[in-house]
Design a protein around this motif. Structure first.
Motif, short mmCIF file in Angstrom:
data_model
loop_
_atom_site.label_atom_id
_atom_site.label_comp_id
_atom_site.label_asym_id
_atom_site.label_seq_id
_atom_site.Cartn_x
_atom_site.Cartn_y
_atom_site.Cartn_z
N ASN A 715 -11.19 19.66 16.49
CA ASN A 715 -11.35 18.55 17.68
C ASN A 715 -12.66 18.56 18.08
O ASN A 715 -13.31 19.57 18.70
N ARG A 717 -15.14 15.62 20.81
CA ARG A 717 -14.95 14.45 21.68
C ARG A 717 -16.10 13.48 21.28
O ARG A 717 -17.40 13.92 21.42
N THR A 718 -15.91 12.22 20.89
CA THR A 718 -17.03 11.18 20.48
C THR A 718 -16.40 9.82 20.78
O THR A 718 -15.22 9.75 20.70
N LYS A 719 -17.37 8.84 21.25
CA LYS A 719 -16.74 7.66 21.60
C LYS A 719 -15.81 7.44 22.78
O LYS A 719 -14.95 6.77 22.72
N ARG A 721 -13.45 9.71 23.12
CA ARG A 721 -12.09 9.94 22.55
C ARG A 721 -12.19 11.47 22.08
O ARG A 721 -13.25 11.72 21.19
N GLU A 723 -11.28 13.42 18.92
CA GLU A 723 -10.78 13.09 17.45
C GLU A 723 -10.62 14.39 16.89
O GLU A 723 -11.14 15.38 16.93
N TYR A 725 -10.87 16.30 13.26
CA TYR A 725 -11.57 16.04 12.04
C TYR A 725 -11.15 17.14 10.97
O TYR A 725 -10.76 18.33 11.55
#
Length: 916
Positions: A715, A717-719, A721, A723, A725
């Motif tokens: 996990n 956090r980018t943008k 949110r 996310e 991966y």
């Protein structure tokens, strides 16, 4: 009569003596075999020990067969003879002249001997079968010229660059040739093989041949076996190839990149066909089985068709000609997008089925199996990843009693798991994950299926105890019970599985502590217990797990510490997020040189990041978000050259950001597919049909096992949110998050050269100075967050060149000037990206020229307003300070009588008329 027989034997003996033969074998052939032995053992091998000069009868030697009448050597099996010659097992050349004395040789087996070629002409007029598989039949002469040991018996002519198989086409007697896994890629060789008009079996499996299939193959009308699997062939499969080769019994096209279209109606004249395989074709080829009205003249044993565009104009229906097949043993129709109801008729019509493989389609409905049906030969049943629904037949275990592999995962099945599955006593793999099964695991299944190696029930609604009491899976290697509703303690019956390697019970409601006996499962290398109700502390027996490569104890209450004796020397993936850990950075991780992912997010760890963290050279993902780490970012962090994802956010780190972080690759290196995964053994192939040579009928072989891949998940956090991966996407992801700390100073200019970085977050710090113009070099960045700092100056207009940018924020800084032009990606960013910077102007904010009609603030009005505000604030501050000072002095003199006297005396001097 007896006299006649005696005379005949006497005559045979006289003939043999007159031709120089012994009763054993020809002396010339015996000497030839001894020379072959010497060549294969050179320079220090010890194979073929039964081939002795003291034993005169070479027909009795291992790997040698002779004709019972003529006593000539007819078969020579030299499979893997050079296995004793190791370190290194260099390619070598065999001299063809060694075999020439074996005039009646019919079969020559040279598979897996590191051969790079055959020097000279291997002209044996009676040779029918030649097998050269698993060799290196592309010579590299420099290997021999540089190595005197390998080259000492090779003449310069032997070292010339010639294709290893050039002269084979002269052996016109050849009926079968096998050149599997030989590294060949010259299409001219195939064209040469087309000259062997008597060839009946051609096997070139697993080479590097590319381009279209040679058209001359269509003229090899004697072929009964054609295997071109797993090369790089492309283009169309000529329809004339199937229609012309009417003698075909076995044809295999799997694992290529064929394109165009193919109609199976071209098989209408192939009456002897037993096996047709066209698997793993990457969806480049359209296959039509419904074209015209054709009747199959054959009864197949095996039919495989996967990863194709099947019956595009007929809504991807199941091949209807299969309804006329009643002798099938192997059906593989995976990943073709087939629609319609589950084909129960295939099972009813072919009671000798052994492998039934239909995963990854759109088959719907339920499969109803008649209770009187008995598929006793079936060992493999896979209908995973379809849309099959309903409950399983209650008697499925009696209908399929001898299954070894059962995969029903990723469907819409519901109800209870039938207890009759416990009747499948040969079951080795059972995967019923990601359905809607409910209830408890059957006691019959848990006691009778003693051969289970893999049990996967993930993603259902199962409940109760993890395992029924007295469960017994003595051979179990992998147990997946994650994402269910199991309760209670971790079942002690796991101890009945001494070879358990993978245990995943994450995302349940398992409670209690991690039991002391967990350390007794010494074979464990994957332990996944995340998102349960487990409590700590971790017992010291945990330290006995010395082979763990993957550990996830996240989202439990297993703190406050990790035992100092914990052995993480071979760990690759360690997840301990949200476990209420306290204290300093865990010392037990020191020396974990294999670690790839370290996830310690959302704990209460404190102190400084240790300098020894730089010794974790294989670390690619470091997640420390949401702790209480303090101090500066250690320079040793810059030694982690393989870093892809770095998250230090939400800590108390201070000081400047080290510019040497630019040395981290952040995706600039090539990440192999195996880095973010655990390779594991899994039964994956049973009884594929394959030909047995010597021009015989087809035979089956047990594939037995293969390897699967357990993906890493991260996990990040980018943008704005969080996310998830995993797998291939994780390998492509790169990011750095230093947000929500107390970092100061300037943003390093060098960060602009992290060209492979996809996400950069420096928000909520105390960074100052300007945004580096070098950020225009972040060509792959998708998320850039610099908000909530003290940045000044303009936003560099060069940032509009960041064509991949989808999230951008510089909000709440002290930036000024005109915003970059609204072009490319910057045309998509709204006011939220820039808010809190009153000195910025331009679309989508207010106009910079004051012409907007909305009463917006111009730069001059901002300055005037700021001056008035400053003036008012100064006056109020001055007045307040004056009042406080005045009353402070009065209060002071009021309390001190001596100071009062001195003050009045001073005033009297200044004003004499004032009475004391």
């Amino acid at each position: 009569m007896k006299c006649l027989l005696l005379c005949m034997w006497t005559w045979v003996l006289l003939v043999l003596m007159g031709t120089g033969r012994s009763i054993g074998c020809l002396e010339e052939e015996r000497n030839a075999l001894l020379k072959i032995k010497a060549a294969f053992n050179h320079p220090y091998g010890s194979s073929l020990q039964s081939w002795s000069e003291d034993d005169g009868d070479c027909c009795l030697w291992n790997h040698v067969e002779c004709d019972n009448i003529t006593l000539h050597v007819t078969r020579l099996d030299l499979y893997l003879i050079r296995r004793d010659i190791i370190s290194p097992r260099r390619p070598w050349v065999i001299d063809a002249s060694l075999f020439l004395p074996l005039e009646e040789l019919q079969e020559l087996e040279l598979t897996d001997n590191a051969l790079s070629g055959i020097n000279g002409t291997l002209y044996l007029k009676n040779l029918k079968k030649l097998s050269l598989g698993v060799n290196h039949l592309k010579r590299v002469p420099s290997l021999y010229k540089e190595n005197s040991v390998e080259a000492q018996n090779l003449s310069s002519s032997q070292l010339e660059v010639n294709d290893a198989l050039t002269d084979i086409v002269r052996i016109t007697s050849l009926k079968a040739i096998v050149i599997r896994f030989c590294g060949l890629n010259d299409s001219k060789l195939l064209e040469g093989l087309c000259r062997l008009k008597n060839l009946e079996e051609l096997d070139i499996y697993g080479n590097g041949f590319s381009g279209p299939l040679p058209s001359c193959l269509c003229n090899m009308t004697s072929l009964s076996v054609l295997d071109v699997q797993y090369n790089n062939f492309s283009g169309a499969i000529p329809s004339t190839l199937l229609s012309n080769l009417k003698s075909l019994e076995y044809i295999a096209f799997s694992g290529n990149a064929f394109e165009g279209s193919l109609s199976l109606a071209s098989l209408a004249n192939t009456s002897n066909l037993k096996v047709f395989l066209l698997l793993d074709n990457l969806y480049h080829l359209e296959v039509n089985t419904e074209e015209g009205t054709w009747f199959p003249p054959f009864q197949l044993w095996a039919f495989g068709l996967s990863n194709c565009v099947l019956n595009k104009d007929a809504d991807s229906v199941i091949p209807s000609f299969l309804k006329e097949q009643f002798d099938l043993r192997d059906v593989q129709l995976g990943h073709n997008g087939m629609t319609g109801s589950f084909p129960n008729w295939l099972l009813r019509n072919n009671i000798h089925l052994e492998q039934f493989d239909l995963p990854g389609n759109n088959l719907s409905g339920a499969f109803h199996l008649p209770s009187n049906l008995s598929l006793v030969d079936m060992t493999w049943f896979d209908v995973s990843a379809n849309i099959i629904e309903g409950e399983l037949p209650s008697q499925i275990g009696s209908i399929l009693p001898n299954l070894q592999y059962l995969n029903l995962s990723y469907n819409y099945l519901k109800g209870r798991i039938p207890p009759s599955i416990g009747n499948m006593e040969n079951l080795e793999t059972l995967d019923m994950s990601n359905n809607g099964f409910m209830g408890e695991i059957s006691e019959i299944l848990a006691k009778n299926c003693k051969l289970l190696r893999l049990l996967k029930l993930s993603g259902n609604n199962l409940q109760g105890q993890m395992l029924p009491r007295n469960s017994s899976f003595p051979g179990l290697e992998q147990l997946y019970l994650d994402s269910n509703r199991f309760t209670g303690d971790i079942s002690p019956d796991i101890l009945n599985s001494p070879f358990l390697e993978i245990l995943d019970v994450s995302n349940n409601s398992i409670s209690g502590t991690l039991p002391n006996w967990i350390g007794d499962i010494s074979s464990l290398n994957v332990l996944m217990l995340a998102s349960n109700l487990l409590e700590g502390p971790l017992s010291l027996s945990f330290c006995n797990l010395k082979h763990l490569t993957r550990l996830d104890l996240s989202s439990n209450n297993l703190g406050p510490n990790i035992p100092h004796c914990a052995n993480f020397t071979v760990i690759k993936f360690l997840h301990l997020t949200n476990d209420k850990l306290t204290g300093h950075f865990p010392e037990s991780i020191f020396g974990a040189s294999s670690i790839v992912t370290l996830d310690l997010r959302h704990n209460a760890l404190s102190g400084k990041l240790p300098n020894w963290i730089g010794s974790l050279q294989n670390l690619k993902v470091l997640l420390l978000q949401g702790n209480k780490f303090e101090g500066s970012i250690p320079l040793d962090l810059c030694m982690l050259k393989n870093m892809s994802i770095l998250d230090l956010s939400k800590n108390n780190l201070f000081g400047q950001i080290p510019s040497c972080l630019k040395d981290l690759t952040f995706g600039n290196d090539e990440v192999p597919s195996y880095v973010f995964g655990t390779t594991l053994f899994i039964l994956n192939e049973v009884d594929q049909y394959m030909y047995q040579s010597r021009f015989s009928l087809l035979n089956s072989y047990g594939g037995g096992g293969g390897y699967a891949y357990l993906e890493e998940k991260v996990n990040f956090r980018t943008k704005r949110r969080l996310e998830l991966y995993k797998g291939h996407i994780l390998r492509l992801m790169s990011g750095m998050d230093l947000s929500q700390n107390n970092l100061t100073g300037f943003i390093p200019l060098e960060f602009g050269y992290l060209s492979q970085l996809l996400a950069l977050n420096l928000s909520h710090n105390h960074l100052m100075g300007q945004i580096p113009t070098t950020f225009s070099n972040l060509r792959n960045v998708e998320s850039l967050d610099l908000s909530n700092n003290n940045l000044t100056g303009p936003i560099p207009p060069q940032l509009t060149e960041l064509y991949t940018l989808s999230y951008f924020s510089v909000a709440h800084n002290n930036l000024s000037g005109r915003l970059p032009d609204r072009k490319y990606q910057f045309g998509t960013f709204d006011k939220e990206s820039y808010e809190g910077n009153p000195l910025l102007c331009g679309p989508p904010l207010t106009s910079c020229d004051g012409s907007n009609q909305g009463g917006g603030i111009t730069p001059s009005s901002i300055k005037a307003g700021e001056y008035d505000s400053w003036k008012e604030a100064f006056l109020w501050s001055f007045a307040g300070s004056y009042v406080v000072a005045f009353f402070g002095v009065v209060f002071f003199f009021y309390l001190n009588s001596h100071c009062q006297y001195l003050l009045f005396k001073l005033i009297h001097k200044l004003i004499p008329s004032l009475p004391l």
